[in-house]
Design a protein around this motif. Structure first.
Motif, PDB file in Angstrom:
ATOM      1  N   ARG A 178      27.849  27.605  35.375  1.00 41.31           N
ATOM      2  CA  ARG A 178      27.150  28.745  35.954  1.00 41.31           C
ATOM      3  C   ARG A 178      27.369  29.898  34.770  1.00 41.31           C
ATOM      4  NH1 ARG A 178      29.851  28.124  40.263  1.00 41.31           N
ATOM      5  NH2 ARG A 178      28.179  27.750  41.624  1.00 41.31           N
ATOM      6  N   PRO A 179      26.163  30.446  34.625  1.00 42.92           N
ATOM      7  CA  PRO A 179      26.254  31.439  33.222  1.00 42.92           C
ATOM      8  C   PRO A 179      27.244  32.555  33.480  1.00 42.92           C
ATOM      9  CG  PRO A 179      24.189  31.561  34.465  1.00 42.92           C
ATOM     10  CD  PRO A 179      25.055  30.390  35.271  1.00 42.92           C
ATOM     11  N   SER A 180      27.926  33.006  32.527  1.00 45.66           N
ATOM     12  CA  SER A 180      28.760  34.205  32.772  1.00 45.66           C
ATOM     13  C   SER A 180      28.619  35.163  31.710  1.00 45.66           C
ATOM     14  CB  SER A 180      30.538  33.678  32.813  1.00 45.66           C
ATOM     15  OG  SER A 180      30.514  32.892  31.326  1.00 45.66           O
ATOM     16  N   GLU A 181      29.197  36.519  31.706  1.00 45.58           N
ATOM     17  CA  GLU A 181      28.947  37.386  30.946  1.00 45.58           C
ATOM     18  C   GLU A 181      30.402  38.164  30.725  1.00 45.58           C
ATOM     19  OE1 GLU A 181      25.860  40.277  31.988  1.00 45.58           O
ATOM     20  OE2 GLU A 181      26.566  39.924  34.139  1.00 45.58           O
ATOM     21  N   GLU A 182      30.519  38.761  29.817  1.00 46.86           N
ATOM     22  CA  GLU A 182      31.803  39.717  29.809  1.00 46.86           C
ATOM     23  C   GLU A 182      31.444  41.120  29.974  1.00 46.86           C
ATOM     24  OE1 GLU A 182      35.227  39.450  26.444  1.00 46.86           O
ATOM     25  OE2 GLU A 182      33.610  40.804  25.576  1.00 46.86           O
ATOM     26  N   VAL A 183      32.303  41.801  30.890  1.00 46.06           N
ATOM     27  CA  VAL A 183      32.155  43.217  30.959  1.00 46.06           C
ATOM     28  C   VAL A 183      33.302  43.861  31.086  1.00 46.06           C
ATOM     29  CG1 VAL A 183      30.069  42.756  32.738  1.00 46.06           C
ATOM     30  CG2 VAL A 183      32.688  42.753  33.674  1.00 46.06           C
ATOM     31  N   LEU A 184      33.267  45.262  31.014  1.00 46.31           N
ATOM     32  CA  LEU A 184      34.297  46.174  30.865  1.00 46.31           C
ATOM     33  C   LEU A 184      34.966  46.134  32.192  1.00 46.31           C
ATOM     34  CD1 LEU A 184      32.766  49.398  29.438  1.00 46.31           C
ATOM     35  CD2 LEU A 184      34.613  48.057  28.235  1.00 46.31           C
ATOM     36  N   LEU A 185      36.492  46.051  32.362  1.00 41.33           N
ATOM     37  CA  LEU A 185      37.287  45.920  33.513  1.00 41.33           C
ATOM     38  C   LEU A 185      36.642  46.564  34.603  1.00 41.33           C
ATOM     39  CD1 LEU A 185      39.672  44.389  34.783  1.00 41.33           C
ATOM     40  CD2 LEU A 185      41.286  46.148  34.099  1.00 41.33           C
ATOM     41  N   LEU A 186      36.371  47.781  34.508  1.00 38.50           N
ATOM     42  CA  LEU A 186      35.867  48.520  35.638  1.00 38.50           C
ATOM     43  C   LEU A 186      34.512  47.961  36.238  1.00 38.50           C
ATOM     44  CD1 LEU A 186      37.148  50.392  37.649  1.00 38.50           C
ATOM     45  CD2 LEU A 186      36.057  52.228  36.211  1.00 38.50           C
ATOM     46  N   GLN A 187      33.898  47.500  35.308  1.00 39.06           N
ATOM     47  CA  GLN A 187      32.510  46.915  35.653  1.00 39.06           C
ATOM     48  C   GLN A 187      32.489  45.668  36.602  1.00 39.06           C
ATOM     49  OE1 GLN A 187      30.360  46.761  31.965  1.00 39.06           O
ATOM     50  NE2 GLN A 187      29.663  49.238  32.079  1.00 39.06           N
ATOM     51  N   SER A 188      33.743  45.178  36.399  1.00 33.21           N
ATOM     52  CA  SER A 188      34.012  43.875  37.195  1.00 33.21           C
ATOM     53  C   SER A 188      34.023  44.103  38.733  1.00 33.21           C
ATOM     54  CB  SER A 188      35.206  43.114  36.795  1.00 33.21           C
ATOM     55  OG  SER A 188      36.115  43.660  37.144  1.00 33.21           O
ATOM     56  N   ALA A 189      34.304  45.280  39.130  1.00 35.20           N
ATOM     57  CA  ALA A 189      34.068  45.402  40.615  1.00 35.20           C
ATOM     58  C   ALA A 189      32.992  44.897  41.452  1.00 35.20           C
ATOM     59  CB  ALA A 189      34.298  47.131  40.971  1.00 35.20           C
ATOM     60  N   GLY A 190      33.666  44.194  42.416  1.00 33.01           N
ATOM     61  CA  GLY A 190      32.640  43.452  43.221  1.00 33.01           C
ATOM     62  C   GLY A 190      32.159  42.071  42.706  1.00 33.01           C
ATOM     63  N   ARG A 191      32.305  41.812  41.194  1.00 29.20           N
ATOM     64  CA  ARG A 191      31.875  40.713  40.692  1.00 29.20           C
ATOM     65  C   ARG A 191      32.951  39.276  40.831  1.00 29.20           C
ATOM     66  NH1 ARG A 191      28.088  42.099  36.556  1.00 29.20           N
ATOM     67  NH2 ARG A 191      27.675  39.906  36.310  1.00 29.20           N
ATOM     68  N   ILE A 192      32.478  38.127  40.349  1.00 30.51           N
ATOM     69  CA  ILE A 192      33.335  37.077  40.521  1.00 30.51           C
ATOM     70  C   ILE A 192      33.973  36.684  39.112  1.00 30.51           C
ATOM     71  CG2 ILE A 192      33.451  34.852  41.497  1.00 30.51           C
ATOM     72  CD1 ILE A 192      32.817  37.047  43.453  1.00 30.51           C
ATOM     73  N   ALA A 243      40.012  46.292  44.170  1.00 30.84           N
ATOM     74  CA  ALA A 243      40.986  47.044  43.754  1.00 30.84           C
ATOM     75  C   ALA A 243      42.226  46.361  43.233  1.00 30.84           C
ATOM     76  CB  ALA A 243      41.244  48.167  44.471  1.00 30.84           C
ATOM     77  N   ALA A 244      42.873  45.523  43.960  1.00 32.66           N
ATOM     78  CA  ALA A 244      44.156  44.695  43.713  1.00 32.66           C
ATOM     79  C   ALA A 244      43.940  43.860  42.467  1.00 32.66           C
ATOM     80  CB  ALA A 244      44.468  43.996  44.861  1.00 32.66           C
ATOM     81  N   GLN A 245      42.687  43.200  42.315  1.00 30.40           N
ATOM     82  CA  GLN A 245      42.562  42.239  41.166  1.00 30.40           C
ATOM     83  C   GLN A 245      42.375  42.748  40.101  1.00 30.40           C
ATOM     84  OE1 GLN A 245      40.996  42.070  44.197  1.00 30.40           O
ATOM     85  NE2 GLN A 245      41.987  40.417  45.259  1.00 30.40           N
ATOM     86  N   ILE A 246      41.717  44.107  40.152  1.00 30.04           N
ATOM     87  CA  ILE A 246      41.481  45.022  38.797  1.00 30.04           C
ATOM     88  C   ILE A 246      42.622  45.454  38.482  1.00 30.04           C
ATOM     89  CG2 ILE A 246      40.261  47.080  37.971  1.00 30.04           C
ATOM     90  CD1 ILE A 246      37.761  46.227  39.861  1.00 30.04           C
ATOM     91  N   ALA A 247      43.479  45.861  39.343  1.00 29.19           N
ATOM     92  CA  ALA A 247      44.946  46.250  38.996  1.00 29.19           C
ATOM     93  C   ALA A 247      45.742  45.311  38.195  1.00 29.19           C
ATOM     94  CB  ALA A 247      45.750  47.047  40.122  1.00 29.19           C
ATOM     95  N   LEU A 248      45.787  44.053  38.738  1.00 27.21           N
ATOM     96  CA  LEU A 248      46.466  43.013  38.208  1.00 27.21           C
ATOM     97  C   LEU A 248      45.930  42.495  36.855  1.00 27.21           C
ATOM     98  CD1 LEU A 248      48.675  41.489  39.334  1.00 27.21           C
ATOM     99  CD2 LEU A 248      47.125  39.903  40.427  1.00 27.21           C
ATOM    100  N   ALA A 249      44.702  42.613  36.420  1.00 28.54           N
ATOM    101  CA  ALA A 249      43.959  42.328  35.232  1.00 28.54           C
ATOM    102  C   ALA A 249      44.545  43.516  34.288  1.00 28.54           C
ATOM    103  CB  ALA A 249      42.331  42.289  35.338  1.00 28.54           C
ATOM    104  N   ALA A 250      44.437  44.886  34.837  1.00 24.09           N
ATOM    105  CA  ALA A 250      44.864  46.034  33.942  1.00 24.09           C
ATOM    106  C   ALA A 250      46.063  45.837  33.410  1.00 24.09           C
ATOM    107  CB  ALA A 250      44.646  47.170  34.884  1.00 24.09           C
ATOM    108  N   ALA A 251      47.014  45.364  34.472  1.00 24.93           N
ATOM    109  CA  ALA A 251      48.457  45.187  34.112  1.00 24.93           C
ATOM    110  C   ALA A 251      48.706  44.091  32.982  1.00 24.93           C
ATOM    111  CB  ALA A 251      49.426  44.735  35.455  1.00 24.93           C
ATOM    112  N   ALA A 252      48.030  43.100  33.024  1.00 23.39           N
ATOM    113  CA  ALA A 252      47.906  42.059  32.085  1.00 23.39           C
ATOM    114  C   ALA A 252      47.307  42.364  30.722  1.00 23.39           C
ATOM    115  CB  ALA A 252      47.384  40.798  32.725  1.00 23.39           C
ATOM    116  N   GLY A 253      46.597  43.671  30.582  1.00 20.46           N
ATOM    117  CA  GLY A 253      45.972  43.903  29.358  1.00 20.46           C
ATOM    118  C   GLY A 253      44.747  43.828  29.372  1.00 20.46           C
ATOM    119  N   LYS A 254      44.017  43.232  30.268  1.00 23.21           N
ATOM    120  CA  LYS A 254      42.636  42.899  30.075  1.00 23.21           C
ATOM    121  C   LYS A 254      41.436  43.972  30.201  1.00 23.21           C
ATOM    122  CE  LYS A 254      41.008  38.955  30.464  1.00 23.21           C
ATOM    123  NZ  LYS A 254      40.554  38.135  29.176  1.00 23.21           N
TER     124      LYS A 254
END
Ligand code: AMP
Ligand code: MG
Length: 455
Positions: free
Chosen positions: A33-47, A211-222
């Protein structure tokens, strides 16, 4: 791609729902499945298209969960309740000496527990005391020996004799804390790595980023994450009566609102809507636009699936050698709903009435958009609520009627929104859920607990 799902005619709601779920399972198994890299906040709602791993322990240090005093639980267990406050540690600070027996470090929530301490006494169970002591006595007291004097008397515990002896010039101020209850080892501390250890998976791929997943990714420095590309979902409204929104409708024409409700729904569940021009009820042009729509990852058709003379959608799909998984479901609204696949693209033929189109999207199509996005489709979200007013209906169909859920957490209530049938967009706009009427019920009584499906 999904030849295993067989044509099944008109199905009960439950069976139709399961057919769609099975199809979604197959979509999810598909590779690359094609994927792309986005800024963390732009990942909201994405998979998420990559697992996110802990780059350090979570928490990275034993963390105080209360304001209070870091102590050695064993001191208190032995009755040593008056401790010498040897330092203070705030969140972000560290206290570098090991805490010895008889000592306490004042600590704030979120701060790192100093070595030697193994519990935090909440500040509520402590009392600070400043005592003047004799310097000579103080120096004579070896760290760690205080425990031999399991006596709560200040002077005895710390080897102090400030009242009986000690000239004023020899006195120093000692910062003490009296602890009023014992604590178990580990109390009010989250150990380092208790939530996750370095290298452990924090988020699996396929997770929807909230929100919770984005927070976790942020805490891991992503700062950037890999997400799946959004599936393109073509939307094709059919009907000679339709004009585009910006056009002025003639006396017997209506505006194409379904393309908009569908586009909004597609966007809401993570797809990229592609609105095609209106298809007339004419075989040639309709087939052409369906072909166009089948180039997307999914096609949603509105209208043209009933039994009327000009309901040509199924015919047009047949000429494209479409496979049909069902050609109707025993539901209201939305009974003529059609689900199939043509040219390896899943499609839904949704009945054109504005409420039908939204209900059938929610019940069936949403899951396919989610699966194409790379996410495990969510089951319908249902709740129980007390029916405010009785109503009668006929058996045979599972009904999903626009309704209004109100009341508090403990006493949810629901009532039907008055409507003029499945063309009533105003009713849909006033509703916040669908009331579910099982196919074997003729009457729902006031006060009965009924099921609602949340939108
Ligand atoms: P159909 O399923 O084609 O028989 O359409 C049923 C009814 O839904 C039509 O008579 C219209 O009133 C209405 N309708 C169909 N398509 C649309 C649309 N794209 N936007 C708004 N209403 C529609
Ligand atoms: Mg029509």
């Amino acid at each position: 791609m999904n030849t295993a799902v067989q044509f099944a005619g008109i199905l009960s709601f439950d069976d139709a729902y399961e057919v769609v779920r099975e199809y979604c399972g197959r979509i999810l198994k598909a590779e690359d499945r094609p994927s792309e890299e986005v800024l963390l906040l732009q990942s909201a709602g994405r998979i998420l298209a990559e697992p996110i791993k802990a780059d350090r322990d979570f928490p990275p240090f034993p963390r105080a969960t209360r304001d209070g005093f870091a102590v050695r639980a064993d001191d208190l267990a032995r009755g040593l309740m008056l401790l010498r406050v040897v330092g203070q540690v705030r969140a972000g600070d560290s206290y570098d000496l090991p805490v010895a027996s008889g000592e306490a470090v004042e600590i704030m929530t979120g701060a790192a527990i100093p070595a030697g301490a193994d519990a935090v006494v909440m500040v509520e169970y402590s009392e600070r005391k400043t005592v003047e002591i004799n310097r000579k006595e103080r120096e004579g007291t070896q760290r760690g020996q205080e425990s031999e004097q399991a006596n709560l008397d200040t002077g005895d515990v710390l080897g102090l004799r400030q009242e009986q002896q000690g000239a004023p010039e020899e006195a120093v101020k000692e910062d003490l804390v009296e602890i009023q209850r014992t604590v178990a080892s580990g109390e009010n501390i989250v150990p380092a790595g208790a939530e996750a250890q370095t290298g452990q998976e924090l988020l699996p791929l396929g997770v929807r980023m909230g929100a919770a997943q984005i927070a976790l990714a942020a805490a891991a420095g992503k700062a950037r994450v890999m997400v799946y590309r959004q599936p393109r979902v073509a939307i094709l409204s059919t009907g000679d009566e339709l004009v585009e929104v910006a056009e002025k409708p003639g006396p017997s024409q209506i505006r194409n609102s379904n393309s908009y409700s569908l586009a909004a729904l597609v966007a809401e569940c993570g797809g990229e809507p592609v609105q095609l021009p209106i298809a007339p009820d004419e075989q040639g042009k309709l087939t052409e636009l369906i072909q166009e729509g089948l180039k997307a990852n999914m096609l949603l058709l509105s209208g043209g699936v009933s039994m009327g003379k000009f309901d040509l959608v199924e015919q047009a799909l047949n000429t494209l050698r479409a496979k049909f998984f069902f050609t109707g479901a025993l539901i209201q609204p939305g009974k003529p709903v059609v689900f199939g696949e043509a040219r390896a693209t899943p499609f839904f033929g949704l009945p054109g009435n504005p409420v039908s189109v939204m209900v059938t999207f929610e019940l069936f199509a949403r899951q396919v958009v989610e699966a194409l996005s790379g996410a495990e489709p969510e089951r319908l979200k249902s709740a129980k609520a007390k029916l405010k007013k009785e109503f009668k209906t006929k058996t045979g169909l599972t009904r999903f009627l626009p309704a209004l859920l109100s009341g508090g957490l403990d006493d949810p209530e629901v009532e039907l929104v008055p409507w003029q049938g499945s063309g009533d967009m105003l009713a849909a706009a006033r509703a916040n859920c669908y009331l579910v009427v099982p196919p074997d019920r003729e009457k729902l009584a006031k006060g009965e607990m009924v099921t609602v499906v949340m939108r």
